[in-house]
Every structure is written in structure tokens, then in C-alpha cells.
Design an enzyme around this catalytic site. Structure first.
Site, PDB file in Angstrom:
ATOM      1  N   HIS A  65       0.834  -1.217   0.000  1.00 41.35           N
ATOM      2  CA  HIS A  65       0.000   0.000   0.000  1.00 41.35           C
ATOM      3  C   HIS A  65       0.862   1.259   0.000  1.00 41.35           C
ATOM      4  O   HIS A  65       0.448   2.288   0.527  1.00 41.35           O
ATOM      5  CB  HIS A  65      -0.945   0.048   1.204  1.00 41.35           C
ATOM      6  N   SER A  75      14.313  21.579 -17.023  1.00 40.86           N
ATOM      7  CA  SER A  75      13.091  22.336 -17.258  1.00 40.86           C
ATOM      8  C   SER A  75      13.462  23.624 -17.970  1.00 40.86           C
ATOM      9  O   SER A  75      14.541  24.167 -17.764  1.00 40.86           O
ATOM     10  CB  SER A  75      12.428  22.634 -15.918  1.00 40.86           C
ATOM     11  N   LYS A 100      15.548  21.945 -11.776  1.00 41.09           N
ATOM     12  CA  LYS A 100      14.901  20.679 -12.103  1.00 41.09           C
ATOM     13  C   LYS A 100      15.801  19.676 -12.823  1.00 41.09           C
ATOM     14  O   LYS A 100      16.606  20.026 -13.665  1.00 41.09           O
ATOM     15  CB  LYS A 100      13.667  20.924 -12.982  1.00 41.09           C
ATOM     16  N   GLU A 155       9.112   8.396 -17.516  1.00 38.58           N
ATOM     17  CA  GLU A 155       7.737   8.866 -17.713  1.00 38.58           C
ATOM     18  C   GLU A 155       7.247   8.521 -19.109  1.00 38.58           C
ATOM     19  O   GLU A 155       6.097   8.116 -19.314  1.00 38.58           O
ATOM     20  CB  GLU A 155       7.659  10.378 -17.497  1.00 38.58           C
TER      21      GLU A 155
END
Ligand code: ARG
Length: 461
Positions: A156, A277, A283, A290
Site C-alpha cells: 500500500h 526544465s 529541475k 515517464e
């Protein structure tokens, strides 16, 4: 342009229909397989005396020249051709005259295309399996170096019990082994010969379908000619196997994305495999993972497309089936892109052991071991479970951990507790003692790596 089948027609087909109908833009990539199939067919026609040996040899020579000319760039695909099959046959006839027109004796594009896709995907499966093997080897290599790197195991997404990073990684190796096995199965069922099914009803010529099967290194001819031209199970099966493999890569990617975040910081990806970024100078983004997660949706979509496209089709060939190629090629292309990028990304990632260790030290992930300590001293598990729950609650109220809780607090709950409880619940002990088959102990991880490498040797052919 008059089509090869123009004999029956009194009008030229509308240019829009021709463009709509044409598949050469996406089936040209099967030129090699189309030529290999035609060479096998021409060989068989000659051997069976359906055409003369001389014509057979001329056809084979012509086909080989076309192959060479495509490969060295001398011959370009005609974007106006209906498909790769028509293009190569037309080119052959342009070069050989009437002899070229004999190639299509007792053959149809229906069995031809069914064959070409099989041959094409057979090669692609080999390439994909090779990449998955490389990924498994990379995982084993990294896992070997982290057989004793402690990290929290989760259920979980809550810290649950201590494991090692090697253990976590080797779970993916098992999934990927099954992916190779699924591809082996798919390959086995795919590698049968539809050639000689002709349009749908076989032929009156004395063809030898076993011969073409053996020339093409296929197991056997397909047993029913209607099935031979109608079956796209192999595309659906491959797309399913690839979807499952992509789901594995996607779960792995999701974890890497989490592990890269400041909230976890278990790993850091190499700069060469990260992106920045355009506005936020700080970043460093895990775009590769992804994108793999995103492309998983795409491959699952390809799988759905094939199932949906086939579900209402009457036997035998229907033009809807021309759509099979873009879907299955997309799935194959994308999984290869993902694997090719994922492997070196994984290989170069930096593992931040201290952060894994720190995360494992919080969250009471040794509570089960604390209960087991009491069980080993004779207490029934349920009672031990309850007592340990009380100890955890006490730790929370005192803002401390089981490792730091004084012995008097332990003994107030049960006289069975002694000084050795601290060793029993140390994370190192918790991991080291989880020696059950398949468990996270360092020795178990080394055994899993051995087993995986052995299995890989058995199934990778
Ligand atoms: N380009 C077609 C396809 O990919 C080849 C088969 C065409 N057969 C036919 N009867 N129109 O499916």
C-alpha cells in the site's frame, strides 16, 4: 495508373480511393520477407513442375536483384503502389517481362501478406528477446552489488518489512524472464506457414506446402486454408505479450520516478539520462521513465486495436485486416525504443544507500520481527502481534523507535523480553535471517541471481 487487377473494371479507380487503399507507406518495411517468401514460392513452383526450372531460376535471380537494389538504394519504393506485394511483383515483371507474370501462380496476396507479417514479426521477436535478456543481465549485475543494501519493502506504499535493494530489483528480473517465455510461446505458434492457402480455398495446382515451410524455416504448413489467410491471432498474442512486458517496464519506471523524487531520493539518474526544465533551473526530470509509462498506454492501445478490429470479421480475408500492421509495428517499435533507452539508464543510475537505510529505520518495519521474537520464545503469534502493536503505539506516543525503546518498557508488556531483543530487531538481522526460499537475505539474493542466469540460459534461444 492502371492497377494489376484492372481487367474487370471499365473505369479507373478514383485517386482518393487509391491513396486510401494503399498500404505501401507502412508495409514497405516487409520487403525482405516478401522477397524471401516469393523465392520460396518460386523454388517450389519449379520443383513441382508448375513452372519450368528455367523460369523458376530466372524469377529467383530477379527477386535477388530487386532485394540488392532496394538495399543499396538503387530502387525506391513507389508511393503510388498499392502495397509492397504489388510493388515487388510489378518491378519483377518490369525487369523480366512475361516470366515475372508467372510468380503469382497459385498464390494470393492474402496468403502472401499472412506469411510476410509472420516472417517479419519472427525477426522482431528475436530482437526484442535479445534486449530483454540484456536488461535481465543488467539487473542481475546491479542486484549483485546490492545484495545487502537495506531498504524498506512496501505494501500500500506504506513501509512494511525490511528487504534489500537487490531483492527489489530481482523481482523485476523474474517478470522479465516470464516475458521472454511468453515471447517464446508466441514465436512458436506464429512460426507456421500460411503460404498455399492462396486466396482462401487452396489451389488445384500440385503445390508442396511442406517444402515452402521448410525453405522458410517454419514448423509446418497451416492445416486449414481459410484459417491460413484469416488468422491474426499471432498479432494479438504478440501485442498481449508486449503489453504485459510494457506493464512491467511501466511499474519499474513508476518506482524509479518515485525514488528520484526528493521525498525518497533513493537513487539519482545519470545526467545523460535526465532532462531539465525550460523555466525551473533546479529541475532534473526522469523523462525517460515517464515516457516509458506513457508508451505503455500506447502499446496497450495497439493490443486493444487489434482485438477490436478482428472481433466482428467473417472468414476469410477482409480489408480491415490491412490495419493490423500499423498497430503491431507500433507496438514492436516502441517496446524496442523503451528497452534500448531503459537499459543504459538503469546501468548508470546512482544508488543512495544511506537514504534507503534511513527510510528503513523509520516506520517500524521491524515490528513483525519483534512479534516473531516473542513467538520464538513460546508465545502464540496472535498474542505476540497484539503486544507488539502496543509497543509500537507506545513508541509513537514517546516519539521513539523500537530500536531505542528502553528494556523496562518492553518488559512491562512481557517478561519474555530480554536484552537480545535489540539484536533480533536490528534491520541487519531482520534481513539476514529472512533466508526463506525467494526471500531478501543477501545469500538468498545471490542464489536468485544464479538461478535467474541459469534460467535465462535455458529459455533464451
Ligand atoms: N495490403 C493488403 C494487406 O495488408 C494485402 C492483402 C490484400 N488482399 C486483398 N485481397 N485485397 O492486408
Amino acid at each position: 495508373m492502371a492497377m494489376m487487377w484492372a481487367g474487370r473494371f471499365s473505369k479507373e479507380v478514383d485517386a482518393k480511393v487509391n491513396a486510401f487503399n494503399s498500404s505501401i507507406a507502412f508495409d514497405a518495411r516487409m520487403y525482405k520477407q516478401d522477397i524471401a517468401g516469393s523465392i520460396a514460392h518460386a523454388t517450389m513452383l519449379g520443383e513441382q513442375g508448375i513452372i519450368t526450372m528455367e523460369d523458376s531460376l530466372t524469377l529467383i535471380g530477379g527477386l535477388k536483384e530487386i532485394l540488392a537494389d532496394i538495399e543499396n538504394g538503387k530502387l525506391e519504393f513507389d508511393p503510388n503502389a498499392e502495397d509492397i506485394h504489388m510493388f515487388i511483383e510489378a518491378e519483377l515483371t518490369k525487369r523480366l517481362g512475361d516470366v515475372g507474370k508467372r510468380l503469382h501462380t497459385s498464390r494470393s496476396r492474402n496468403d502472401q501478406v499472412a506469411l510476410d507479417i509472420r516472417l517479419y514479426l519472427r525477426d522482431e521477436i528475436k530482437a526484442i528477446k535479445k534486449l530483454i535478456k540484456e536488461l535481465i543481465e543488467t539487473i542481475c549485475k546491479i542486484a549483485k552489488g546490492h545484495a545487502d543494501t537495506i531498504m524498506p519493502g512496501y505494501t500500500h506504499l506504506q513501509r512494511a518489512q525490511p528487504i534489500t535493494f537487490g531483492h527489489h530489483l530481482m523481482a523485476y528480473a523474474q517478470m522479465l524472464l516470464r516475458d521472454i517465455e511468453r515471447l517464446n510461446d508466441t514465436e512458436k505458434r506464429m512460426n507456421v506457414n500460411p503460404l498455399g492457402s492462396c486466396a482462401l480455398a487452396g489451389t488445384t495446382y500440385n503445390i508442396d506446402r511442406f517444402r515452402t515451410a521448410s525453405l522458410l524455416e517454419m514448423r509446418e504448413p497451416m492445416a486449414n486454408s481459410l484459417d491460413g489467410v484469416s488468422d491474426r491471432d499471432f498479432c494479438m498474442e504478440l501485442a498481449s505479450a508486449l503489453s504485459i512486458c510494457m506493464v512491467h517496464l511501466s511499474r519499474f519506471s513508476e518506482e524509479i520516478i518515485m525514488w528520484c523524487s526528493w521525498e525518497f531520493k533513493f537513487i539519482e539518474l545519470d545526467d545523460a539520462f535526465s532532462t531539465g526544465s525550460s523555466i525551473m533551473p533546479q529541475k532534473k526530470n526522469p523523462d525517460v521513465t515517464e515516457l516509458i509509462r506513457g508508451k505503455t498506454a500506447r502499446v496497450i492501445g495497439d493490443n486493444m486495436m487489434l482485438l477490436t478490429m478482428m472481433k466482428g470479421l467473417p472468414l476469410a480475408y477482409n480489408k480491415d485486416m490491412q490495419e493490423d500492421k500499423e498497430a503491431i509495428f507500433d507496438a514492436v517499435d516502441n517496446i524496442k525504443l523503451c528497452l534500448v533507452t531503459f537499459i543504459p539508464m538503469l546501468d548508470t543510475m546512482k544508488v543512495i544507500k544511506e537514504n534507503m537505510r534511513n527510510a528503513a529505520a523509520k516506520g517500524f518495519i521491524n515490528a513483525t520481527d519483534c512479534a516473531d521474537y516473542l513467538v520464538k520464545k513460546g508465545m502464540p503469534f496472535r498474542t505476540a502481534y497484539k503486544i507488539t502493536g502496543g509497543l509500537v503505539a507506545l513508541c509513537i506516543s514517546k516519539n521513539t523507535t523500537l530500536e531505542e525503546l528502553p528494556l523496562e518498557d518492553y518488559r512491562q508488556q512481557s517478561e519474555l523480553f530480554d536484552n537480545d531483543v535489540y539484536t533480533a530487531i536490528s534491520l541487519e538481522t531482520c534481513v539476514k535471517e529472512r533466508k526463506s526460499y525467494g526471500g531478501p537475505s543477501p545469500e538468498s539474493i545471490l542464489a536468485q541471481i544464479d538461478l535467474t542466469q541459469r534460467k535465462l540460459g535455458e529459455i533464451y534461444g
